[in-house]
Design an enzyme around this catalytic site. Structure first.
Site, PDB file in Angstrom:
ATOM      1  N   MET A   1     -16.575 -21.842   1.445  1.00 20.19           N
ATOM      2  CA  MET A   1     -16.976 -20.598   0.814  1.00 20.19           C
ATOM      3  C   MET A   1     -18.259 -20.077   1.406  1.00 20.19           C
ATOM      4  O   MET A   1     -18.441 -18.909   1.633  1.00 20.19           O
ATOM      5  CB  MET A   1     -17.145 -20.813  -0.684  1.00 20.19           C
ATOM      6  CG  MET A   1     -18.004 -19.779  -1.415  1.00 20.19           C
ATOM      7  SD  MET A   1     -17.384 -18.136  -1.313  1.00 20.19           S
ATOM      8  CE  MET A   1     -16.031 -18.211  -2.437  1.00 20.19           C
ATOM      9  N   TYR A 205     -16.678 -24.892   5.464  1.00 21.05           N
ATOM     10  CA  TYR A 205     -17.048 -24.911   6.873  1.00 21.05           C
ATOM     11  C   TYR A 205     -17.012 -26.361   7.362  1.00 21.05           C
ATOM     12  O   TYR A 205     -17.189 -27.287   6.583  1.00 21.05           O
ATOM     13  CB  TYR A 205     -18.460 -24.364   7.069  1.00 21.05           C
ATOM     14  CG  TYR A 205     -18.583 -22.881   6.820  1.00 21.05           C
ATOM     15  CD1 TYR A 205     -18.360 -21.977   7.840  1.00 21.05           C
ATOM     16  CD2 TYR A 205     -18.929 -22.399   5.569  1.00 21.05           C
ATOM     17  CE1 TYR A 205     -18.478 -20.608   7.629  1.00 21.05           C
ATOM     18  CE2 TYR A 205     -19.057 -21.038   5.338  1.00 21.05           C
ATOM     19  CZ  TYR A 205     -18.830 -20.147   6.372  1.00 21.05           C
ATOM     20  OH  TYR A 205     -18.944 -18.803   6.147  1.00 21.05           O
ATOM     21  N   ASP A 310     -16.147 -12.849   2.090  1.00 18.97           N
ATOM     22  CA  ASP A 310     -17.371 -13.578   1.802  1.00 18.97           C
ATOM     23  C   ASP A 310     -18.111 -13.915   3.099  1.00 18.97           C
ATOM     24  O   ASP A 310     -17.544 -13.923   4.185  1.00 18.97           O
ATOM     25  CB  ASP A 310     -17.053 -14.864   1.040  1.00 18.97           C
ATOM     26  CG  ASP A 310     -16.042 -15.744   1.765  1.00 18.97           C
ATOM     27  OD1 ASP A 310     -15.045 -15.189   2.261  1.00 18.97           O
ATOM     28  OD2 ASP A 310     -16.236 -16.970   1.847  1.00 18.97           O
ATOM     29  N   ASP A 311     -19.390 -14.212   2.948  1.00 18.33           N
ATOM     30  CA  ASP A 311     -20.242 -14.677   4.047  1.00 18.33           C
ATOM     31  C   ASP A 311     -20.245 -13.715   5.227  1.00 18.33           C
ATOM     32  O   ASP A 311     -20.106 -14.123   6.390  1.00 18.33           O
ATOM     33  CB  ASP A 311     -19.816 -16.082   4.492  1.00 18.33           C
ATOM     34  CG  ASP A 311     -19.984 -17.098   3.375  1.00 18.33           C
ATOM     35  OD1 ASP A 311     -20.597 -16.756   2.352  1.00 18.33           O
ATOM     36  OD2 ASP A 311     -19.498 -18.229   3.526  1.00 18.33           O
ATOM     37  N   ILE A 312     -20.357 -12.430   4.902  1.00 22.37           N
ATOM     38  CA  ILE A 312     -20.480 -11.399   5.930  1.00 22.37           C
ATOM     39  C   ILE A 312     -21.628 -10.481   5.545  1.00 22.37           C
ATOM     40  O   ILE A 312     -22.116 -10.514   4.413  1.00 22.37           O
ATOM     41  CB  ILE A 312     -19.179 -10.574   6.089  1.00 22.37           C
ATOM     42  CG1 ILE A 312     -18.843  -9.840   4.779  1.00 22.37           C
ATOM     43  CG2 ILE A 312     -18.023 -11.455   6.521  1.00 22.37           C
ATOM     44  CD1 ILE A 312     -17.706  -8.853   4.896  1.00 22.37           C
TER      45      ILE A 312
END
Length: 901
Positions: A1, A205, A310-312
């Site tokens: 996530m 990750y 997410d994570d952008i």
């Protein structure tokens, strides 16, 4: 996530980890049947997850040699297969299928299929006076055993998945026998899931799971009545960086095999494509690329899709057209994302019959604070799209009904939680093996579903995922301790010895952001030992168990678990060896055997270093120290050291602590170990009031204080705004000098006469960077000085002979010349009763006379003799110096510590 800080700092968003808050449910260490089967008459058999209702009957069924399985034309094939296997495992030799009820009553009949699958199941339930599943929720089931003669078993689901779950429950009820004849008391189970969507999202990750592991996981999800698996590994390039590109044929074939295996296990395979790194939201070409990729997956059987964003960064557009269309800011990003997702929903999901609702992960995926981004998404995104949310925090220590209600209000959509437990990609040096905790009962009623993000280690994840399955199926009956016990029993495969070993190992890998109690079993024994309520033999036995557990586990669990946990198992074994040595040292010390205790103490640094030497290799090849017993083992050995110091006449050594989460095993003790190459490193930036501290072990005079922060590769990881403070009681604090001046290394000169027990470094404002502390040291004005010859060898110093740390000896560079001596001088004369000189066991060849300076005159107390030499001082002596006068022809001296009592 979420991507936490790695060497390259690739992450556009460093998420804030919530502090671990919830107290964990206590472990249940009582025994229970290892193999599912009939329990004593007073209770029903064990079924996991716990059914909503189950009732014992007065009749019984018998596992006869020949059993007829009655099926309908639509009976679920997987349920029939599983039922047949369970019957054979219970001792039936001849299991046949038929479409009609057998006429004989002396053989067992088993009916598989609910009303829509098998018409024969309804009269079979009527004969047992048991209601059918018509009133149950989707995936609910009725399982009934009883009747006359050999009896009958009925597995009747509200739908085929419910029937499959009935078969999973039957598998647990029936005994394991090689021959027929077992009897099982009658039972009526009426069961259904509390949470509609229950399962796992592979969304971490790091090293993606292997294809074999994924297949195994899907089997396990079906076994535990979980119904969704979201394929979203961050390091699959075809999901993110290369999201527009088609899969190579071999990888697409593997995905199809996963889809087929998921379907066989009644698990919905969900494909999650993450285009946010490069997508142009307004582009028709990118829409075509996205839906084209989905079509490829549809063609191999995928029926559920997700678009994680997410994570952008949503402040930097990937194309000028998006900026021209929506402008800038969070609200603009929400509008753009809703625009793209609505087009996907309308032009792909709605045009494919049988497609499940679209899922999405917002860029602001944690907390329930209303923002322009969330407002835009709530107002413009199609209402049938499921929004994923991690709770109040990226790794939420708690999740409540009120929080879930608030999330629905803020996001304006049904919520599917992406629960970041037991994921460990932000702490790859840890295994999180404790139960799913901190989730309030009743939460399921507010959610469309719960998906858990697992660890990088698939097989080690099974313990925690077992408990996730139990909670999501029946949260009202969920007990973390009981579920955890069941998970350990299952992993042990019915072997009591393996189960005990697993309990020992999982205990030291128990704590996490959702389980704040570290090593609950071992820490309880340690606390009892220090208070005197637990005998030394019990704690020593616990260390023996820790030493021996890894070998038992490797020989008794599935291979994947042993491989996943390999370096942690090695570390556990080494910590067990170190603990045994520590307990032996304490025993010798208690018996007054100072020399024997000193011999064992000399072994401890090497044993502890070995326990800390094991590494986990990350995807990029970086080797991370593994950590077990976090917050339990290090403090224990520090207390062992301080207990030895007290017996020898030394003061306690400083103990470092922090209120920040730790990154990858870079624990607080590393900033007080005397080694500038090691460091404490936080896993997020400090907030106002957070920092690091030293407990000096008692009130003492303070000299200068030095805090060396930052580290190679992360030179900005220091407190840019902070203050140094001291305290006598840990409650009232006083500042030392002015606030930090923007330097990584900061030294404060302390006013003469200042005394304290505690010193801390505290952030005075929220920081941007993480915090690394190489060394945190407090000089003492009352420390002795050391002078003399021979000179110290490289890596050593004269001062090491009296620095209060026996583990750092003075080592001479050469043999002494005639007249050479080592002198330890104190700032002022003080009462002396004895002088003790410690030397390593293998370095006692040097010869010397021990002298004490009393009233300015040297008096000889006697020669050095062995590793521990203690010489009494004259009665009433007040002295200010000790001298070791080396004998002519002596070997190069080594002195661990000169101690004056």
């Amino acid at each position: 996530m979420f991507r936490t800080k790695h060497r390259s700092r690739r992450t556009p968003l460093i998420a804030v980890l919530a502090a671990a808050a919830l107290s964990a449910a206590p472990l249940t260490f009582g025994s229970a049947p290892a193999v599912a089967g009939p329990r004593p008459e007073e209770g029903p058999p064990t079924i996991t997850p716990t059914p909503h209702t189950e009732q014992r009957r007065t009749d019984r069924i018998t596992i006869t040699p020949a059993v007829t399985v009655v099926t309908g034309s639509k009976s679920d094939p997987a349920a029939v297969k599983l039922t047949t296997a369970a019957l054979k495992a219970a001792g039936a030799q001849d299991v046949t299928t038929a479409r009609h009820t057998p006429t004989r009553s002396d053989s067992l009949a088993v009916y598989v299929g609910g009303p829509t699958e098998n018409p024969a199941s309804a009269p079979a339930l009527d004969a047992l006076h048991t209601d059918g599943p018509s009133e149950l929720a989707a995936e609910g089931y009725v399982l009934a055993l009883g009747g006359k003669g050999a009896g009958r078993i009925v597995l009747s689901g509200a739908d085929p998945t419910g029937t499959y779950y009935a078969a999973q429950s039957l598998r647990q009820i029936l005994p394991h026998r090689k021959t027929a004849g077992a009897t099982v008391r009658g039972l009526a189970v009426r069961d259904w899931p509390s949470t509609p969507l229950r399962g796992v999202i592979e969304g971490f990750y790091g090293t993606p799971w292997s294809h074999k592991a994924r297949l195994d996981q899907l089997d396990d999800y079906g076994k535990h009545k979980m119904n969704i698996y979201v394929y979203s590994p961050k390091d699959d390039p075809y999901l993110r960086a290369k999201w527009r590109d088609a899969y190579p044929a071999d990888q697409l074939a593997q995905l199809k095999e996963l889809v087929d295996r998921a379907r066989a296990s009644h698990v919905e395979f969900t494909y999650a494509l993450s285009p946010g790194l490069s997508v142009c939201y307004s582009s028709d070409d990118d829409l075509k690329a996205l839906t084209g990729k989905f079509q490829t997956l549809w063609d191999i059987g995928v029926r559920q899709f997700a678009v994680p964003l997410d994570d952008i960064s949503y402040t930097d557009w990937n194309c000028d057209a998006d900026k021209a269309k929506w402008g800038t800011g969070g609200g603009a990003a929400g509008q753009a994302q809703a625009y793209l997702l609505n087009r996907v929903n309308q032009q792909f999901v709605k045009t494919h019959e049988g497609a499940r609702p679209l899922q999405m992960v917002p860029t602001e995926y944690y907390n329930t604070t209303s923002t322009p981004y969330k407002t835009a998404l709530a107002g413009q995104l199609d209402k049938d799209v499921l929004v994923e949310w991690t709770g109040e925090g990226v790794v939420a220590p708690t999740m409540t009904v009120d929080q879930a209600k608030r999330a629905k209000e803020v996001f304006g959509h049904s919520i599917l939680t992406w629960d970041n437990y037991p994921v460990n990609d932000y702490a790859t040096g840890r295994l999180f093996l404790g139960p799913f905790s901190g989730r309030e009962k009743g939460l399921a009623e507010q959610l469309a579903g719960i998906t858990a993000n697992p660890m990088i280690q698939p097989y080690a994840s099974k313990l925690a995922l077992h408990t996730v399955a139990d909670y999501t199926w029946n949260d009202s009956a969920y007990d973390p301790g009981a579920s955890y016990t069941s998970a350990v029993q299952e992993a042990a495969g019915g072997n009591a010895r393996v189960e005990r070993a697993l309990r020992t190992f999982t205990d030291v890998n128990y704590s996490s952001p959702v389980n704040s109690v570290a090593a609950p079993e071992l820490s309880t024994l340690m606390k009892g030992y220090w208070t005197g309520s637990v005998p030394a033999s019990r704690l020593k036995a616990a260390f023996v168990a820790l030493r021996d557990a890894p070998a038992t586990i490797r020989g008794g669990v599935e291979k994947g678990f042993a491989e996943d946990a390999g370096p942690w198992l090695d570390s556990a074994q080494a910590w067990g060896v170190a603990g045994i040595a520590a307990m032996r040292m304490l025993e010798e010390q208690h018996a007054g055997h100072t020399a024997a205790a000193w011999t064992l103490r000399q072994q401890l640094p090497t044993l502890i270093a070995k326990a800390k030497s094991y590494r986990y290799t990350e995807l990029d090849g970086n080797k991370v120290p593994v950590v077990i017993g976090d917050g339990v083992l290090d403090p224990f050995f520090a207390k062992v050291r301080d207990t030895s110091n007290a017996q020898l006449g030394l003061e306690p050594q400083p103990t470092a602590a922090t209120d920040l989460p730790v990154y990858n095993g870079n624990t607080a003790d590393r900033m007080s170990d005397g080694d500038d190459s090691t460091y404490f490193w936080s896993s997020r930036s400090p907030k106002t009031g957070e920092g690091v501290s030293l407990d000096l072990g008692g009130q003492q005079p303070l000299g200068s204080v030095t805090v060396a922060m930052g580290k190679p590769g992360s030179t900005d990881d220091y407190l840019h705004q902070g203050v140094l403070e001291y305290s006598s009681d840990g409650k009232t604090w006083h500042a030392l000098g002015t606030e930090f001046d923007g330097k990584a290394t900061w030294t404060a000169d302390v006013p003469s006469g200042t005394t304290a027990r505690y010193v801390r470094v505290r952030a005075t404002a929220d920081q941007v960077n993480w915090l690394a502390v190489r060394e945190f040291t407090v000089a003492r004005p009352d420390r002795p000085t050391v002078s003399g010859r021979p000179a110290a060898a490289d890596g050593s110093s004269l001062s090491a002979a009296a620095d209060g740390v026996p583990e750092t000896p003075y080592r001479a560079a050469s043999a002494p010349a005639p007249g050479d001596a080592l002198t330890v001088t104190y700032p002022a004369p003080h009462a002396v009763t004895s002088v003790t000189v410690l030397r390593p066991d293998d370095a006692t060849a040097s010869k010397a006379q021990v002298r004490l300076r009393i009233d300015g005159k040297w008096q000889t107390l006697g020669p050095l003799d062995g590793p521990v030499t203690t010489r009494p001082a004259p009665a009433g002596a007040s002295a200010d110096a000790v001298r070791l006068v080396w004998d002519d022809g002596s070997a190069a001296p080594v002195v661990s510590e000169v101690i004056v009592k």
